[in-house]
Motif scaffolding. Structure first.
Motif, PDB file in Angstrom:
ATOM      1  N   PHE A 173       0.996  -1.342  -0.043  1.00  0.00           N
ATOM      2  CA  PHE A 173      -0.106  -0.058   0.089  1.00  0.00           C
ATOM      3  C   PHE A 173       0.810   1.209   0.148  1.00  0.00           C
ATOM      4  CE2 PHE A 173      -2.147   3.360   2.472  1.00  0.00           C
ATOM      5  CZ  PHE A 173      -3.257   3.795   1.791  1.00  0.00           C
ATOM      6  N   LEU A 174       1.843   1.220   0.828  1.00  0.00           N
ATOM      7  CA  LEU A 174       2.623   2.374   1.087  1.00  0.00           C
ATOM      8  C   LEU A 174       3.508   2.684  -0.364  1.00  0.00           C
ATOM      9  CD1 LEU A 174       3.647   4.616   2.916  1.00  0.00           C
ATOM     10  CD2 LEU A 174       5.425   3.165   3.639  1.00  0.00           C
ATOM     11  N   CYS A 175       4.112   1.463  -0.825  1.00  0.00           N
ATOM     12  CA  CYS A 175       4.790   1.776  -2.070  1.00  0.00           C
ATOM     13  C   CYS A 175       4.064   2.239  -3.242  1.00  0.00           C
ATOM     14  CB  CYS A 175       5.386   0.361  -2.576  1.00  0.00           C
ATOM     15  SG  CYS A 175       6.403   0.224  -3.883  1.00  0.00           S
ATOM     16  N   ARG A 176       2.640   1.912  -3.396  1.00  0.00           N
ATOM     17  CA  ARG A 176       1.834   2.338  -4.387  1.00  0.00           C
ATOM     18  C   ARG A 176       1.452   3.780  -4.354  1.00  0.00           C
ATOM     19  NH1 ARG A 176      -1.238  -1.315  -7.542  1.00  0.00           N
ATOM     20  NH2 ARG A 176      -2.845  -0.109  -7.455  1.00  0.00           N
ATOM     21  N   ASN A 177       1.368   4.187  -3.313  1.00  0.00           N
ATOM     22  CA  ASN A 177       0.687   5.574  -2.844  1.00  0.00           C
ATOM     23  C   ASN A 177       2.143   6.596  -2.671  1.00  0.00           C
ATOM     24  OD1 ASN A 177      -2.151   5.380  -2.357  1.00  0.00           O
ATOM     25  ND2 ASN A 177      -1.362   3.528  -1.607  1.00  0.00           N
ATOM     26  N   ILE A 178       3.311   6.081  -2.842  1.00  0.00           N
ATOM     27  CA  ILE A 178       4.303   7.184  -2.814  1.00  0.00           C
ATOM     28  C   ILE A 178       4.799   7.259  -4.387  1.00  0.00           C
ATOM     29  CG2 ILE A 178       6.881   7.294  -2.412  1.00  0.00           C
ATOM     30  CD1 ILE A 178       6.553   5.657  -0.030  1.00  0.00           C
ATOM     31  N   HIS A 179       4.336   8.292  -5.135  1.00  0.00           N
ATOM     32  CA  HIS A 179       4.387   8.628  -6.476  1.00  0.00           C
ATOM     33  C   HIS A 179       5.633   9.116  -6.656  1.00  0.00           C
ATOM     34  CE1 HIS A 179       0.116   7.583  -6.636  1.00  0.00           C
ATOM     35  NE2 HIS A 179      -0.294   8.244  -5.564  1.00  0.00           N
ATOM     36  N   SER A 180       6.243   9.999  -5.883  1.00  0.00           N
ATOM     37  CA  SER A 180       7.299  10.749  -6.239  1.00  0.00           C
ATOM     38  C   SER A 180       8.510   9.861  -5.721  1.00  0.00           C
ATOM     39  CB  SER A 180       7.519  12.253  -6.055  1.00  0.00           C
ATOM     40  OG  SER A 180       7.359  12.083  -4.697  1.00  0.00           O
ATOM     41  N   GLU A 181       9.741   9.536  -6.575  1.00  0.00           N
ATOM     42  CA  GLU A 181      10.853   8.767  -6.252  1.00  0.00           C
ATOM     43  C   GLU A 181      11.863   9.583  -5.918  1.00  0.00           C
ATOM     44  OE1 GLU A 181      12.022   5.915  -4.873  1.00  0.00           O
ATOM     45  OE2 GLU A 181      11.227   4.921  -6.642  1.00  0.00           O
ATOM     46  N   ASP A 182      12.280   9.537  -4.760  1.00  0.00           N
ATOM     47  CA  ASP A 182      13.304  10.528  -4.246  1.00  0.00           C
ATOM     48  C   ASP A 182      14.309   9.761  -3.788  1.00  0.00           C
ATOM     49  OD1 ASP A 182      14.660  12.355  -3.330  1.00  0.00           O
ATOM     50  OD2 ASP A 182      13.389  13.062  -1.785  1.00  0.00           O
ATOM     51  N   TYR A 183      15.528   9.339  -4.587  1.00  0.00           N
ATOM     52  CA  TYR A 183      16.631   8.679  -4.050  1.00  0.00           C
ATOM     53  C   TYR A 183      17.364   9.505  -3.132  1.00  0.00           C
ATOM     54  CZ  TYR A 183      15.380   5.518  -7.689  1.00  0.00           C
ATOM     55  OH  TYR A 183      14.597   4.696  -8.627  1.00  0.00           O
ATOM     56  N   SER A 184      17.158  10.621  -2.839  1.00  0.00           N
ATOM     57  CA  SER A 184      17.860  11.312  -1.727  1.00  0.00           C
ATOM     58  C   SER A 184      17.610  10.844  -0.574  1.00  0.00           C
ATOM     59  CB  SER A 184      17.827  12.773  -1.738  1.00  0.00           C
ATOM     60  OG  SER A 184      16.536  13.124  -1.527  1.00  0.00           O
TER      61      SER A 184
END
Length: 266
Positions: free
Chosen positions: A250-261
């Motif tokens: 659920f958390l992975c699907r709802n984090i839309h912006s990938e922030d590798y920092s």
């Protein structure tokens, strides 16, 4: 509303993985206990049975890997890193499949384990030598004294020991001596003991002052009790794994912006 839901999910996932980490430590500790224990029937089995040693190392490996996954899930939840959450989900699926496979294999090999157990103890009794220092023998002496039993099926198993039966006086296994409950705190006796009433009927086991009941039923009951604890821990871990998988997905699907920092740098 969506941001608040994600925030709650993130902290729930963190708490689940913290508990997951602790349960992994319990599994690892159980494996270490199997290898280190010297004062119970587990010691008798692991001294002569390679399968139990392999099982102990498997428990240690699964426990360590579970702790690693719990740590990875905590970091992924706090940092909201989709790559870590996805990796965490994949590893959880693999762990769950491995646990189910191991449980099925163990269930279908229970009969073989009981047969191996009886063979190990019977061989130990027949080759027991009171003049030899042996941790294997000491572990069995401890089992007989603490469980208050004698032999495997019955005390007659000791009649298969030629060293014991060659005595002309009444000689019996010291750890089998029938003591009252008040004497349970006395120091454990090992080897063979001689009865004080002379040399009459030295070869008749009916004259031995020992416990009449064998250790098979009591040891199996002890193993079943501990097996219940192990299965309870495994079921608890499986439930936490499923909840962790759902929350991470659920958390992975709802984090839309990938922030590798947000990925921790080491």
């Amino acid at each position: 509303m969506g941001a608040a839901c994600i925030k709650v999910t993130k902290y729930f996932l963190f708490l689940f993985n913290l508990l997951f980490f602790v349960l992994g430590a319990v599994i690892l500790g159980f494996g270490v206990w199997i290898l280190a224990d010297k004062n119970s029937f587990i010691s008798v089995l692991q001294t002569s049975s390679t399968s139990l040693k392999v099982g102990a190392y498997i428990f240690i490996g699964i426990g360590a890997f579970t702790m690693l996954m719990g740590f990875l899930g905590c970091i992924g939840a706090v940092k909201e890193a989709r790559c870590l959450l996805g990796l965490y989900f994949a590893f959880l699926v693999l762990i769950l499949i491995a646990q189910v496979t191991a449980g099925v294999l163990f269930y279908f090999n229970m009969g073989k384990l009981k047969q191996e157990m009886g063979s190990i103890v019977t061989e130990l009794i027949q080759s027991y030598d009171d003049g030899r220092e042996d941790s294997f023998q000491e572990a069995w002496d401890y089992v007989q004294a603490q469980v208050r039993c004698c032999g495997w099926v019955s005390f007659y198993n000791w009649t298969g020991n030629p060293r014991l039966m060659n005595h002309t006086d009444i000689t019996y296994p010291c750890s089998c001596e029938n003591r009252s409950e008040d004497d349970s705190s006395l120091q454990l006796q090992r080897g063979f003991c001689q009865a004080p009433n002379g040399t009459q009927a030295g070869g008749n086991p009916e004259d031995w002052p020992v416990y009449r009941e064998g250790c098979m039923e009591k040891v199996q009951a002890w193993l079943q009790e501990n097996l219940g604890i192990i299965l309870g821990v495994c079921v608890g871990i499986a439930v936490i794994e499923l909840l962790g998988m759902l929350l991470s997905l659920f958390l992975c699907r709802n984090i839309h912006s990938e922030d590798y920092s947000k990925v921790p740098k080491y």
